[in-house]
Scaffold this motif. Sequence first.
Motif, mmCIF file in Angstrom:
data_model
loop_
_atom_site.group_PDB
_atom_site.id
_atom_site.type_symbol
_atom_site.label_atom_id
_atom_site.label_comp_id
_atom_site.label_asym_id
_atom_site.label_seq_id
_atom_site.Cartn_x
_atom_site.Cartn_y
_atom_site.Cartn_z
ATOM 1 N N CYS A 85 0.678 -1.030 -0.051
ATOM 2 C CA CYS A 85 0.038 0.004 0.145
ATOM 3 C C CYS A 85 1.021 1.095 0.045
ATOM 4 C CB CYS A 85 -1.048 -0.093 1.164
ATOM 5 S SG CYS A 85 -0.085 -0.034 2.805
ATOM 6 N N HIS A 86 0.343 2.285 -0.090
ATOM 7 C CA HIS A 86 0.959 3.748 -0.420
ATOM 8 C C HIS A 86 1.157 3.942 1.387
ATOM 9 C CE1 HIS A 86 2.268 7.592 -1.831
ATOM 10 N NE2 HIS A 86 1.920 8.063 -0.716
ATOM 11 N N LEU A 87 2.307 4.503 1.658
ATOM 12 C CA LEU A 87 2.660 4.736 3.062
ATOM 13 C C LEU A 87 3.254 6.126 3.278
ATOM 14 C CD1 LEU A 87 4.365 1.529 4.193
ATOM 15 C CD2 LEU A 87 1.956 2.320 4.831
ATOM 16 N N SER A 88 3.146 6.449 4.316
ATOM 17 C CA SER A 88 3.739 7.938 4.674
ATOM 18 C C SER A 88 5.487 7.976 5.106
ATOM 19 C CB SER A 88 3.000 8.639 5.989
ATOM 20 O OG SER A 88 3.758 9.877 6.462
ATOM 21 N N ILE A 89 6.223 8.876 4.798
ATOM 22 C CA ILE A 89 7.460 9.085 5.138
ATOM 23 C C ILE A 89 7.625 9.749 6.135
ATOM 24 C CG2 ILE A 89 8.267 8.354 2.750
ATOM 25 C CD1 ILE A 89 9.048 11.385 2.417
ATOM 26 N N LYS A 90 6.744 10.218 7.011
ATOM 27 C CA LYS A 90 6.698 11.040 8.238
ATOM 28 C C LYS A 90 7.847 10.565 9.053
ATOM 29 C CE LYS A 90 2.940 8.833 10.940
ATOM 30 N NZ LYS A 90 3.601 8.416 12.091
ATOM 31 N N ASP A 91 8.100 9.108 9.193
ATOM 32 C CA ASP A 91 9.186 8.565 9.970
ATOM 33 C C ASP A 91 10.633 8.201 9.238
ATOM 34 O OD1 ASP A 91 7.715 8.855 12.502
ATOM 35 O OD2 ASP A 91 6.747 6.849 11.876
ATOM 36 N N GLY A 92 10.605 8.943 7.975
ATOM 37 C CA GLY A 92 11.656 8.509 7.133
ATOM 38 C C GLY A 92 11.333 7.428 5.977
ATOM 39 N N TYR A 93 12.392 7.313 5.092
ATOM 40 C CA TYR A 93 12.077 6.192 4.035
ATOM 41 C C TYR A 93 12.342 4.805 4.820
ATOM 42 C CZ TYR A 93 13.199 10.336 1.119
ATOM 43 O OH TYR A 93 12.911 11.336 0.550
ATOM 44 N N LEU A 94 13.386 4.833 5.872
ATOM 45 C CA LEU A 94 13.416 3.337 6.602
ATOM 46 C C LEU A 94 12.186 3.036 7.343
ATOM 47 C CD1 LEU A 94 14.987 1.147 7.619
ATOM 48 C CD2 LEU A 94 16.199 2.417 9.318
ATOM 49 N N GLY A 95 11.799 4.188 7.949
ATOM 50 C CA GLY A 95 10.492 4.015 8.770
ATOM 51 C C GLY A 95 9.254 3.421 7.974
ATOM 52 N N ALA A 96 9.220 4.065 6.674
ATOM 53 C CA ALA A 96 8.069 3.522 5.987
ATOM 54 C C ALA A 96 8.389 2.013 5.615
ATOM 55 C CB ALA A 96 8.270 4.515 4.733
ATOM 56 N N ALA A 97 9.571 1.877 5.334
ATOM 57 C CA ALA A 97 10.018 0.206 5.006
ATOM 58 C C ALA A 97 9.690 -0.551 6.166
ATOM 59 C CB ALA A 97 11.530 0.150 4.645
ATOM 60 N N LYS A 98 9.879 -0.237 7.459
ATOM 61 C CA LYS A 98 9.548 -0.987 8.513
ATOM 62 C C LYS A 98 8.408 -1.119 8.560
ATOM 63 C CE LYS A 98 13.950 -0.204 11.105
ATOM 64 N NZ LYS A 98 14.555 0.440 12.439
ATOM 65 N N ARG A 99 7.632 -0.011 8.381
ATOM 66 C CA ARG A 99 5.871 -0.168 8.522
ATOM 67 C C ARG A 99 5.481 -1.105 7.611
ATOM 68 N NH1 ARG A 99 1.553 -0.398 11.201
ATOM 69 N NH2 ARG A 99 -0.197 0.605 10.060
ATOM 70 N N ALA A 100 5.908 -1.137 6.433
ATOM 71 C CA ALA A 100 5.483 -2.121 5.400
ATOM 72 C C ALA A 100 5.715 -3.599 5.927
ATOM 73 C CB ALA A 100 6.474 -1.876 4.200
ATOM 74 N N TYR A 101 6.947 -3.733 6.706
ATOM 75 C CA TYR A 101 7.274 -5.142 7.181
ATOM 76 C C TYR A 101 6.389 -5.501 8.442
ATOM 77 C CZ TYR A 101 10.155 -8.634 9.414
ATOM 78 O OH TYR A 101 10.722 -9.908 9.963
ATOM 79 N N SER A 102 5.831 -4.426 9.170
ATOM 80 C CA SER A 102 5.167 -4.615 10.278
ATOM 81 C C SER A 102 3.858 -5.060 9.926
ATOM 82 C CB SER A 102 5.157 -3.301 11.161
ATOM 83 O OG SER A 102 4.358 -2.483 10.686
ATOM 84 N N MET A 103 3.317 -4.592 8.614
ATOM 85 C CA MET A 103 1.955 -4.923 7.994
ATOM 86 C C MET A 103 1.951 -6.165 7.343
ATOM 87 S SD MET A 103 1.108 -1.003 6.575
ATOM 88 C CE MET A 103 -0.374 -1.298 5.989
ATOM 89 N N ASN A 104 3.124 -6.916 7.075
ATOM 90 C CA ASN A 104 3.495 -7.980 6.273
ATOM 91 C C ASN A 104 3.020 -7.872 4.961
ATOM 92 O OD1 ASN A 104 4.046 -10.928 6.267
ATOM 93 N ND2 ASN A 104 1.940 -11.398 6.089
#
Length: 284
Positions: A5-24
């Motif tokens: 899905c589309h994700l925010s980079i409010k926590d940075g690019y790495l933060g967005a990647a980690k969010r994707a991982y947490s969502m499986n």
Amino acid sequence: MIFGCHLSIKDGYLGAAKRAYSMNAGAFQYFPKNPRSLSVKDFDQNDAALCKAFCEENNILSVSHSPYPTSLTPINEQKRNQVIQSLLNDLEISDACGSIGVVVHFGKEVSHLTLLESYQLIIEMLNEILSEWEGNAKILLENNAGIPGAFGTTLEELVQIRRLCNYPEKIGFCFDTCHAFSCGLWDGENWDLFLENALVLGYLDHLKLVHFNNSKYDTRIGKDRHAPIFGPGYIKETQFDQLVQTPQFANIPFVLETPKEEIPHEKEIELLQEKWGDHGKVKN
């Protein structure tokens, strides 16, 4: 299948990647900078490098989306220069993050130009941008929404623009399901015909991303209003099934741009994986 899905980079690019991982999720899309501005961003190179490494380690694909004001058919010279510098900046950020490329809308017919001149302007813009670009990230041309026959709504237009550009190897495609449904390119009932045409034209050879969206309006109405995949949208689950089960789409990321206020993306990705399976990232 690879769902994200589309994700925010409010926590940075790495933060967005980690969010994707947490969502499986096996993929994610992001705006490389302020989505409402063409200003060039002095981005955090270290954050981008960490994002790239994290995605490689966890088998996550990423893609960026150019800011809303981006247009391959700018109305004046000032806007033209802004768009060129902005897209080069988007490509640089995307490449640093290890992303597939930058999604760019096809463009709009320019009122003071002929139809042919509008197409020529797109080619000129792509040539000028890509003549300066040597990275791996591609420009991903996205099909437009609109009434049948509107500018940028056919595969023929997308394929021909890429073919006529001086740097076709630096251009790929993004297929938006809601946009295609809006104009009747794919009306839910003509998948076999669509697929046959896409294969003949060579469109699928350069398809890198699917924007996976349902539609709040019926086909050929020309309305670009996204709806959740499972719900009251006009594209039926059985119609999506035809697309998802097509072998040529097996390794292409399907990224949601659906209204997360109606169904949270984490839940929607879970539903997609339950229905069609996820062969993207798998947690240990």
